[in-house]
Design a protein around this motif. Structure first.
Motif, PDB file in Angstrom:
ATOM      1  N   PRO A 198       0.747 -95.456 -37.597  1.00 53.44           N
ATOM      2  CA  PRO A 198       0.211 -96.820 -37.588  1.00 53.44           C
ATOM      3  C   PRO A 198      -0.336 -97.137 -36.200  1.00 53.44           C
ATOM      4  N   ILE A 199      -1.245 -98.090 -36.128  1.00 58.21           N
ATOM      5  CA  ILE A 199      -1.908 -98.418 -34.870  1.00 58.21           C
ATOM      6  C   ILE A 199      -0.915 -98.846 -33.791  1.00 58.21           C
ATOM      7  N   GLN A 200       0.100 -99.615 -34.161  1.00 62.17           N
ATOM      8  CA  GLN A 200       1.072-100.040 -33.160  1.00 62.17           C
ATOM      9  C   GLN A 200       1.742 -98.839 -32.490  1.00 62.17           C
ATOM     10  N   PHE A 201       2.064 -97.827 -33.287  1.00 56.75           N
ATOM     11  CA  PHE A 201       2.720 -96.643 -32.729  1.00 56.75           C
ATOM     12  C   PHE A 201       1.748 -95.846 -31.867  1.00 56.75           C
ATOM     13  N   LEU A 202       0.483 -95.779 -32.269  1.00 56.98           N
ATOM     14  CA  LEU A 202      -0.525 -95.080 -31.471  1.00 56.98           C
ATOM     15  C   LEU A 202      -0.634 -95.713 -30.086  1.00 56.98           C
ATOM     16  N   ILE A 203      -0.680 -97.030 -30.027  1.00 57.87           N
ATOM     17  CA  ILE A 203      -0.753 -97.716 -28.739  1.00 57.87           C
ATOM     18  C   ILE A 203       0.511 -97.438 -27.922  1.00 57.87           C
ATOM     19  N   ARG A 204       1.642 -97.526 -28.569  1.00 57.50           N
ATOM     20  CA  ARG A 204       2.915 -97.293 -27.871  1.00 57.50           C
ATOM     21  C   ARG A 204       2.976 -95.891 -27.277  1.00 57.50           C
ATOM     22  N   ARG A 205       2.589 -94.884 -28.044  1.00 55.64           N
ATOM     23  CA  ARG A 205       2.672 -93.505 -27.555  1.00 55.64           C
ATOM     24  C   ARG A 205       1.652 -93.241 -26.449  1.00 55.64           C
ATOM     25  N   THR A 206       0.458 -93.799 -26.573  1.00 58.95           N
ATOM     26  CA  THR A 206      -0.551 -93.619 -25.531  1.00 58.95           C
ATOM     27  C   THR A 206      -0.069 -94.206 -24.215  1.00 58.95           C
ATOM     28  N   ALA A 207       0.462 -95.425 -24.284  1.00 55.51           N
ATOM     29  CA  ALA A 207       0.947 -96.075 -23.069  1.00 55.51           C
ATOM     30  C   ALA A 207       2.160 -95.356 -22.497  1.00 55.51           C
ATOM     31  N   GLN A 208       3.062 -94.914 -23.359  1.00 53.35           N
ATOM     32  CA  GLN A 208       4.270 -94.237 -22.884  1.00 53.35           C
ATOM     33  C   GLN A 208       3.923 -93.003 -22.063  1.00 53.35           C
ATOM     34  N   HIS A 209       2.963 -92.238 -22.551  1.00 51.39           N
ATOM     35  CA  HIS A 209       2.652 -90.977 -21.888  1.00 51.39           C
ATOM     36  C   HIS A 209       2.099 -91.210 -20.487  1.00 51.39           C
ATOM     37  N   ALA A 210       1.160 -92.133 -20.355  1.00 52.59           N
ATOM     38  CA  ALA A 210       0.587 -92.424 -19.042  1.00 52.59           C
ATOM     39  C   ALA A 210       1.633 -93.034 -18.106  1.00 52.59           C
ATOM     40  N   MET A 211       2.452 -93.936 -18.651  1.00 53.79           N
ATOM     41  CA  MET A 211       3.459 -94.593 -17.828  1.00 53.79           C
ATOM     42  C   MET A 211       4.501 -93.589 -17.351  1.00 53.79           C
ATOM     43  N   ASP A 212       4.937 -92.714 -18.235  1.00 49.29           N
ATOM     44  CA  ASP A 212       5.942 -91.726 -17.892  1.00 49.29           C
ATOM     45  C   ASP A 212       5.470 -90.839 -16.749  1.00 49.29           C
ATOM     46  N   HIS A 213       4.201 -90.413 -16.808  1.00 47.30           N
ATOM     47  CA  HIS A 213       3.701 -89.536 -15.753  1.00 47.30           C
ATOM     48  C   HIS A 213       3.413 -90.297 -14.462  1.00 47.30           C
ATOM     49  N   ALA A 214       3.065 -91.563 -14.551  1.00 48.30           N
ATOM     50  CA  ALA A 214       2.930 -92.366 -13.329  1.00 48.30           C
ATOM     51  C   ALA A 214       4.269 -92.449 -12.614  1.00 48.30           C
ATOM     52  N   TRP A 215       5.321 -92.719 -13.376  1.00 44.34           N
ATOM     53  CA  TRP A 215       6.655 -92.785 -12.770  1.00 44.34           C
ATOM     54  C   TRP A 215       7.100 -91.420 -12.254  1.00 44.34           C
ATOM     55  N   GLU A 216       6.741 -90.354 -12.954  1.00 45.10           N
ATOM     56  CA  GLU A 216       7.079 -89.009 -12.464  1.00 45.10           C
ATOM     57  C   GLU A 216       6.444 -88.751 -11.102  1.00 45.10           C
ATOM     58  N   ILE A 217       5.173 -89.091 -10.973  1.00 44.51           N
ATOM     59  CA  ILE A 217       4.482 -88.873  -9.698  1.00 44.51           C
ATOM     60  C   ILE A 217       5.144 -89.694  -8.596  1.00 44.51           C
ATOM     61  N   GLU A 218       5.459 -90.949  -8.880  1.00 46.61           N
ATOM     62  CA  GLU A 218       6.118 -91.781  -7.886  1.00 46.61           C
ATOM     63  C   GLU A 218       7.462 -91.171  -7.462  1.00 46.61           C
ATOM     64  N   ASP A 219       8.211 -90.685  -8.427  1.00 49.56           N
ATOM     65  CA  ASP A 219       9.547 -90.152  -8.128  1.00 49.56           C
ATOM     66  C   ASP A 219       9.491 -88.826  -7.382  1.00 49.56           C
ATOM     67  N   ARG A 220       8.380 -88.111  -7.521  1.00 55.49           N
ATOM     68  CA  ARG A 220       8.271 -86.799  -6.881  1.00 55.49           C
ATOM     69  C   ARG A 220       7.407 -86.821  -5.622  1.00 55.49           C
ATOM     70  N   GLU A 221       7.013 -88.011  -5.188  1.00 55.26           N
ATOM     71  CA  GLU A 221       6.236 -88.127  -3.953  1.00 55.26           C
ATOM     72  C   GLU A 221       7.096 -87.678  -2.767  1.00 55.26           C
ATOM     73  N   PRO A 222       6.583 -86.790  -1.902  1.00 57.26           N
ATOM     74  CA  PRO A 222       7.381 -86.331  -0.761  1.00 57.26           C
ATOM     75  C   PRO A 222       7.707 -87.505   0.174  1.00 57.26           C
ATOM     76  N   PRO A 223       8.923 -87.569   0.662  1.00 54.91           N
ATOM     77  CA  PRO A 223       9.321 -88.688   1.539  1.00 54.91           C
ATOM     78  C   PRO A 223       8.559 -88.706   2.846  1.00 54.91           C
ATOM     79  N   TRP A 224       7.986 -87.564   3.241  1.00 55.02           N
ATOM     80  CA  TRP A 224       7.266 -87.487   4.515  1.00 55.02           C
ATOM     81  C   TRP A 224       5.782 -87.860   4.356  1.00 55.02           C
ATOM     82  N   ALA A 225       5.342 -88.124   3.104  1.00 59.11           N
ATOM     83  CA  ALA A 225       3.917 -88.413   2.881  1.00 59.11           C
ATOM     84  C   ALA A 225       3.557 -89.787   3.433  1.00 59.11           C
TER      85      ALA A 225
END
Length: 225
Positions: A198-225
């Motif tokens: 259903p469309i609601q689930f499509l939107i949810r999954r699309t947003a989840q994937h981008a959000m999850d990887h944004a948070w991954e990048i933030e969490d893996r940013e080197p502290p010296w950067a």
């Protein structure tokens, strides 16, 4: 929606449970059981607030974040739920066709998630901290993965098929996302599903994937950067 934070819980057959905020696409976390998943989702409320503000919904989200969690549906998950820690089975409540205002609200949040992801990528170091066993993609590998997943898993569900490399050029990305959003509007207006979703689930999954990887990048940013 008022006075509560509505949650959909999807539990895999063996080891992972996913908790997703139904009205806030992209706010989704997993745990080893329902209680753990809900607790982890709650711990990300402050991080998601910036997305809500980008969509012009900051005050509404602040009120929701102070409200109690309400599990509105529990969904039996699949082996993919267990393996990936991501929702793979649409809920019954998401089968409802959205009215225009509700759809546009979700699409505004999806766009805000994309904008957040793009800004995180733009500010991130190319080389990120590796995982505990030396694994983990680089920044550019995450970007390529994110765009490829959108193309294969979600763009095609609403009839959009385009070249891989086009979506890696920032100047082209906004136009392709606009086409995707417009296709979602058309499918929703006709009451059509995005293949099995259903469309609601499509939107949810699309947003989840981008959000999850944004948070991954933030969490893996080197502290010296």
């Amino acid at each position: 929606m008022q006075g509560t934070l509505r949650i959909i819980v999807e539990t895999g057959p063996k080891r992972r449970t996913v908790a997703a905020a139904m009205d806030w696409p992209g706010l989704e976390r997993w745990g080893t059981a329902e209680e753990a998943a809900l607790a982890r989702l709650t711990s990300y409320l402050d991080r998601y607030a910036g997305v809500a503000r980008r969509a012009g919904l900051g005050d509404e989200f602040e009120a929701a974040a102070r409200a109690p969690l309400e599990v509105v549906e529990r969904v039996p998950g699949s082996s993919s739920t267990d393996f990936w820690g991501v929702a793979h089975v649409p809920s019954q409540i998401e089968a409802e066709v959205l009215d225009s205002a509700s759809l546009e609200r979700r699409l505004a949040l999806l766009q805000a998630v994309w904008d957040y992801f793009d800004d995180v990528v733009a500010d991130a170091s190319e080389v990120l901290i590796l995982g505990p066993r030396g694994g983990g993609r680089s920044r550019d590998q995450i970007v390529r993965h994110a765009y490829a997943s959108e193309r294969h898993n979600w763009w095609r569900k609403v009839g959009i098929r385009e070249d891989d490399e086009v979506r890696l050029r920032p100047e082209e990305l906004a136009a392709h996302r606009a086409r995707y959003v417009q296709a979602i509007r058309e499918y929703n207006a006709e009451g059509r599903r995005a293949r099995a979703w259903p469309i609601q689930f499509l939107i949810r999954r699309t947003a989840q994937h981008a959000m999850d990887h944004a948070w991954e990048i933030e969490d893996r940013e080197p502290p010296w950067a």
